[in-house]
Write a protein that holds these residues in place. Structure first.
Motif, PDB file in Angstrom:
ATOM      1  N   ALA A 228       0.850  -1.210   0.000  1.00 21.57           N
ATOM      2  CA  ALA A 228       0.000   0.000   0.000  1.00 21.57           C
ATOM      3  C   ALA A 228       0.876   1.247   0.000  1.00 21.57           C
ATOM      4  CB  ALA A 228      -0.914   0.011   1.220  1.00 21.57           C
ATOM      5  N   HIS A 229       2.173   1.068   0.204  1.00 20.91           N
ATOM      6  CA  HIS A 229       3.095   2.214   0.297  1.00 20.91           C
ATOM      7  C   HIS A 229       4.176   2.054  -0.776  1.00 20.91           C
ATOM      8  CE1 HIS A 229       5.318   5.491   1.902  1.00 20.91           C
ATOM      9  NE2 HIS A 229       5.788   4.977   3.025  1.00 20.91           N
ATOM     10  N   GLY A 230       5.387   1.880  -0.388  1.00 22.93           N
ATOM     11  CA  GLY A 230       6.469   1.823  -1.373  1.00 22.93           C
ATOM     12  C   GLY A 230       6.453   0.567  -2.208  1.00 22.93           C
ATOM     13  N   GLY A 231       5.786  -0.481  -1.722  1.00 21.41           N
ATOM     14  CA  GLY A 231       5.727  -1.736  -2.475  1.00 21.41           C
ATOM     15  C   GLY A 231       4.760  -1.647  -3.642  1.00 21.41           C
ATOM     16  N   TYR A 317     -16.650   6.728 -10.901  1.00 24.80           N
ATOM     17  CA  TYR A 317     -16.238   6.243  -9.570  1.00 24.80           C
ATOM     18  C   TYR A 317     -14.907   6.896  -9.164  1.00 24.80           C
ATOM     19  CZ  TYR A 317     -14.371   3.095  -5.964  1.00 24.80           C
ATOM     20  OH  TYR A 317     -13.824   2.583  -4.804  1.00 24.80           O
ATOM     21  N   PHE A 318     -13.950   6.867 -10.077  1.00 21.01           N
ATOM     22  CA  PHE A 318     -12.616   7.377  -9.737  1.00 21.01           C
ATOM     23  C   PHE A 318     -12.635   8.895  -9.599  1.00 21.01           C
ATOM     24  CE2 PHE A 318     -10.223   3.518  -9.802  1.00 21.01           C
ATOM     25  CZ  PHE A 318     -11.022   2.664 -10.542  1.00 21.01           C
ATOM     26  N   ALA A 319     -13.514   9.527 -10.403  1.00 18.51           N
ATOM     27  CA  ALA A 319     -13.644  10.985 -10.281  1.00 18.51           C
ATOM     28  C   ALA A 319     -14.248  11.324  -8.914  1.00 18.51           C
ATOM     29  CB  ALA A 319     -14.522  11.507 -11.407  1.00 18.51           C
TER      30      ALA A 319
HETATM   31  C1  SDX Z   1       2.850   5.946  -1.763  1.00 21.13           C
HETATM   32  O1  SDX Z   1       1.642   8.909   1.930  1.00 21.13           O
HETATM   33  C2  SDX Z   1       2.531   9.111   0.971  1.00 21.13           C
HETATM   34  O2  SDX Z   1       2.965  10.209   0.702  1.00 21.13           O
HETATM   35  C3  SDX Z   1       2.968   7.852   0.273  1.00 21.13           C
HETATM   36  C4  SDX Z   1       3.813   8.081  -0.985  1.00 21.13           C
HETATM   37  C5  SDX Z   1       5.182   8.611  -0.636  1.00 21.13           C
HETATM   38  O3  SDX Z   1       5.823   9.225  -1.520  1.00 21.13           O
HETATM   39  O4  SDX Z   1       5.683   8.295   0.466  1.00 21.13           O
HETATM   40  O5  SDX Z   1       3.162   8.998  -1.856  1.00 21.13           O
HETATM   41  C6  SDX Z   1       4.064   6.779  -1.736  1.00 21.13           C
HETATM   42  O6  SDX Z   1       2.660   5.139  -0.870  1.00 21.13           O
HETATM   43  C7  SDX Z   1       1.829   6.181  -2.850  1.00 21.13           C
HETATM   44  C8  SDX Z   1       0.596   5.215  -2.711  1.00 21.13           C
HETATM   45  C9  SDX Z   1       1.024   3.857  -3.295  1.00 21.13           C
HETATM   46  N1  SDX Z   1      -0.029   2.862  -3.008  1.00 21.13           N
HETATM   47  C10 SDX Z   1      -0.770   2.360  -4.032  1.00 21.13           C
HETATM   48  O7  SDX Z   1      -0.738   2.784  -5.187  1.00 21.13           O
HETATM   49  C11 SDX Z   1      -1.694   1.219  -3.608  1.00 21.13           C
HETATM   50  C12 SDX Z   1      -3.085   1.466  -4.201  1.00 21.13           C
HETATM   51  N2  SDX Z   1      -3.627   2.652  -3.538  1.00 21.13           N
HETATM   52  C13 SDX Z   1      -4.485   2.411  -2.408  1.00 21.13           C
HETATM   53  O8  SDX Z   1      -4.089   1.349  -1.602  1.00 21.13           O
HETATM   54  C14 SDX Z   1      -4.891   3.698  -1.730  1.00 21.13           C
HETATM   55  O9  SDX Z   1      -5.145   4.636  -2.673  1.00 21.13           O
HETATM   56  C15 SDX Z   1      -4.009   4.306  -0.679  1.00 21.13           C
HETATM   57  C16 SDX Z   1      -3.572   3.335   0.354  1.00 21.13           C
HETATM   58  C17 SDX Z   1      -2.819   4.937  -1.297  1.00 21.13           C
HETATM   59  C18 SDX Z   1      -4.839   5.347   0.012  1.00 21.13           C
HETATM   60  O10 SDX Z   1      -5.947   4.604   0.553  1.00 21.13           O
HETATM   61  P1  SDX Z   1      -7.146   5.349   1.203  1.00 21.13           P
HETATM   62  O11 SDX Z   1      -6.680   6.168   2.338  1.00 21.13           O
HETATM   63  O12 SDX Z   1      -8.272   4.386   1.476  1.00 21.13           O
HETATM   64  O13 SDX Z   1      -7.526   6.278   0.027  1.00 21.13           O
HETATM   65  P2  SDX Z   1      -8.665   7.264   0.088  1.00 21.13           P
HETATM   66  O14 SDX Z   1      -9.122   7.599   1.460  1.00 21.13           O
HETATM   67  O15 SDX Z   1      -8.273   8.368  -0.781  1.00 21.13           O
HETATM   68  O16 SDX Z   1      -9.827   6.335  -0.598  1.00 21.13           O
HETATM   69  C19 SDX Z   1     -11.002   6.920  -0.941  1.00 21.13           C
HETATM   70  C20 SDX Z   1     -11.859   5.800  -1.524  1.00 21.13           C
HETATM   71  C21 SDX Z   1     -11.977   4.594  -0.609  1.00 21.13           C
HETATM   72  O17 SDX Z   1     -13.260   4.048  -0.890  1.00 21.13           O
HETATM   73  P3  SDX Z   1     -14.432   4.339   0.222  1.00 21.13           P
HETATM   74  O18 SDX Z   1     -13.937   3.757   1.522  1.00 21.13           O
HETATM   75  O19 SDX Z   1     -14.606   5.836   0.248  1.00 21.13           O
HETATM   76  O20 SDX Z   1     -15.634   3.592  -0.333  1.00 21.13           O
HETATM   77  O21 SDX Z   1     -11.271   5.307  -2.732  1.00 21.13           O
HETATM   78  C22 SDX Z   1     -11.015   3.923  -2.613  1.00 21.13           C
HETATM   79  C23 SDX Z   1     -10.983   3.613  -1.143  1.00 21.13           C
HETATM   80  O22 SDX Z   1     -11.392   2.272  -0.949  1.00 21.13           O
HETATM   81  N3  SDX Z   1      -9.693   3.694  -3.196  1.00 21.13           N
HETATM   82  C24 SDX Z   1      -9.475   2.890  -4.235  1.00 21.13           C
HETATM   83  C25 SDX Z   1      -8.101   3.003  -4.499  1.00 21.13           C
HETATM   84  N4  SDX Z   1      -7.547   3.848  -3.625  1.00 21.13           N
HETATM   85  C26 SDX Z   1      -8.549   4.263  -2.810  1.00 21.13           C
HETATM   86  N5  SDX Z   1     -10.296   2.095  -4.954  1.00 21.13           N
HETATM   87  C27 SDX Z   1      -9.702   1.409  -5.962  1.00 21.13           C
HETATM   88  N6  SDX Z   1      -8.388   1.455  -6.296  1.00 21.13           N
HETATM   89  C28 SDX Z   1      -7.564   2.249  -5.562  1.00 21.13           C
HETATM   90  N7  SDX Z   1      -6.260   2.310  -5.864  1.00 21.13           N
END
Ligand code: SDX
Length: 393
Positions: A228-231, A317-319
């Motif tokens: 969910a982070h660097g991986g 959804y994504f928007a």
């Molecule tokens: C990094 O924090 C940092 O700065 C980290 C980083 C850095 O430089 O250190 O930027 C590096 O970690 C970037 C993120 C890399 N991770 C991924 O790409 C993994 C996929 N992304 C998700 O796991 C997620 O987007 C997170 C963990 C990054 C954030 O998760 P959140 O906090 O749940 O995101 P959000 O609150 O913005 O989500 C809003 C909604 C949620 O749905 P609801 O609960 O409102 O119904 O969007 C959904 C989430 O479930 N959602 C996604 C999604 N990311 C969020 N749905 C589908 N695909 C996704 N990728």
């Protein structure tokens, strides 16, 4: 609800802290380091200059930069005894497992730079970590592919040295491609620091107990490893390969929207950015440049990534959820085109983020309000009750 954390005053000095290093405006998609925008730095600066900026707060003069680069260059070798430590790992160990172990073990090899109360030792530890991370990451790579370690060279710049340590073999000469070196350096810059992300908060929390710098950075590496982070850069490329062709994109977008499906689009979304991740914009430009210069601009995975981005951003959804490509969406495509296996993507992220972790670690140590990070919780468990002998249960 159960497990909700409330922070006691002591913790706020490490969890939500004042800082002068990095500013993020998630709604506007702005990222600056000491006031300089990331796009400006990626275009006009280079990684070691950005390291200087993060560590000392200002862009260096030519003399300051030369001195800093010389100090880093002359600390790129690791203690020869550490090679035995590497040899203790199984050959199929993930390079992140090796990096967590070896960086933590630096506490046992560099005793003269572990006293956090000594300003000079803090400076020495900082330079040692920035200088040695490429060597350690390259050695972790070489070890897992069964090739001999390649020593750093003092006549190469930081990114070129890393590429050579990863891809050179004793059997033949290796000339670093300046295009790849520039792309590598830019990837380092884009990952250098990012405010209070999970791994940086981990480093700050570890530091608040007075742990030595090598232990704190090893804690940051461990946290960064999560998908969910660097991986995510490794997970994203593996996802793009699983999708394989543009016609399968709707199936994966549907899965990402399905609340009953744990699948998420890797490389999409961010805790802070609700507009766009400015790093992803630069990374996408770099992907186009590097793949074209390498003659693989028609890489099918890049086409899948671009079509996935297009279809996801057109989906309500994504928007609505304000999900955009983040720094990890395109980085894996570039790294694979440069010759790295997916297992090396997160070690490269860790290598680049080391300066951010160190800058924040130093800033925290200078925080007069510093107390140990000690979260509290709202207890939701059983009330106090007497012990029951097993015969009566
Ligand atoms: C990094 O924090 C940092 O700065 C980290 C980083 C850095 O430089 O250190 O930027 C590096 O970690 C970037 C993120 C890399 N991770 C991924 O790409 C993994 C996929 N992304 C998700 O796991 C997620 O987007 C997170 C963990 C990054 C954030 O998760 P959140 O906090 O749940 O995101 P959000 O609150 O913005 O989500 C809003 C909604 C949620 O749905 P609801 O609960 O409102 O119904 O969007 C959904 C989430 O479930 N959602 C996604 C999604 N990311 C969020 N749905 C589908 N695909 C996704 N990728």
């Amino acid at each position: 609800q159960a497990g909700v954390f409330t922070y006691d005053p002591g913790f706020t000095s490490t969890a939500s802290c004042d800082s002068t290093i990095t500013f993020i405006d998630g709604d506007e998609g702005i990222l600056t380091h000491r006031g300089y925008e990331i796009g400006d730095l990626a275009e006009n600066s280079h990684y070691l200059e950005v390291c200087y900026l993060l560590l000392y707060g200002e862009l260096p003069s030519p003399k300051e930069l030369e001195d800093f680069e010389n100090r880093v260059t002359n600390h790129t070798m690791i203690h020869e005894q550490m090679i035995n430590f590497f040899r203790g790992f199984r050959r199929d160990a993930h390079p992140m497992a090796v990096m967590v172990g070896v960086v933590g073990a630096m506490s046992a090899f560099y005793h003269d730079s572990t006293d956090i109360n000594d300003e000079w030792q803090r400076e020495v530890a900082s330079i040692r970590l920035i200088a040695k991370m490429p060597t350690i990451a390259a050695m972790a790579f070489k070890y897992t592919i069964g090739q001999p370690f390649v020593y750093p060279r003092n006549d190469l710049d930081y990114a070129s040295n890393f590429l050579r340590m990863c891809f050179a073999v004793p059997a033949e000469d290796y000339v670093v491609d300046p295009i790849l070196s520039r792309a590598m350096d830019r990837i380092f810059t884009l990952h250098a620091d990012h405010e209070q992300n999970a791994s940086t908060s981990t480093v700050r929390l570890a530091s608040s107990s007075g742990a030595n710098p090598f232990a704190c950075i090893a804690a940051g590496i461990a946290c960064l490893w999560g998908p969910a982070h660097g991986g995510a850069n490794q997970a994203c490329l593996e996802m793009l390969k699983e999708i394989g062709t543009p016609d399968r994109i709707p199936e994966f977008i549907a899965r990402a929207k399905d609340k009953n499906d744990p699948f998420r689009l890797m490389g999409f979304g961010h805790r802070v950015y609700k507009n766009r991740d400015p790093r992803a914009t630069v990374m996408k430009q770099s992907a186009d440049e590097v793949l074209e210069l390498l003659g693989v601009e028609n890489n099918p995975i890049l086409q899948v990534a671009k079509e996935l981005e297009k279809q996801a951003l057109a989906d309500p959804y994504f928007a609505e959820k304000k999900l955009f490509p983040n720094v990890d969406f395109y980085s894996g495509i570039i790294l694979e085109a440069m010759g790295f296996p997916t297992s090396m993507f997160t070690p490269i992220f860790a290598l680049a983020r080391t300066v951010g972790w160190i800058s924040q670690w130093k800033e925290q140590l200078n925080d007069p309000q510093l107390k140990i990070g000690r979260p509290r919780q709202l207890y939701q468990g059983a009330d106090i009750r007497p012990y029951v002998d097993i015969e009566k249960r």
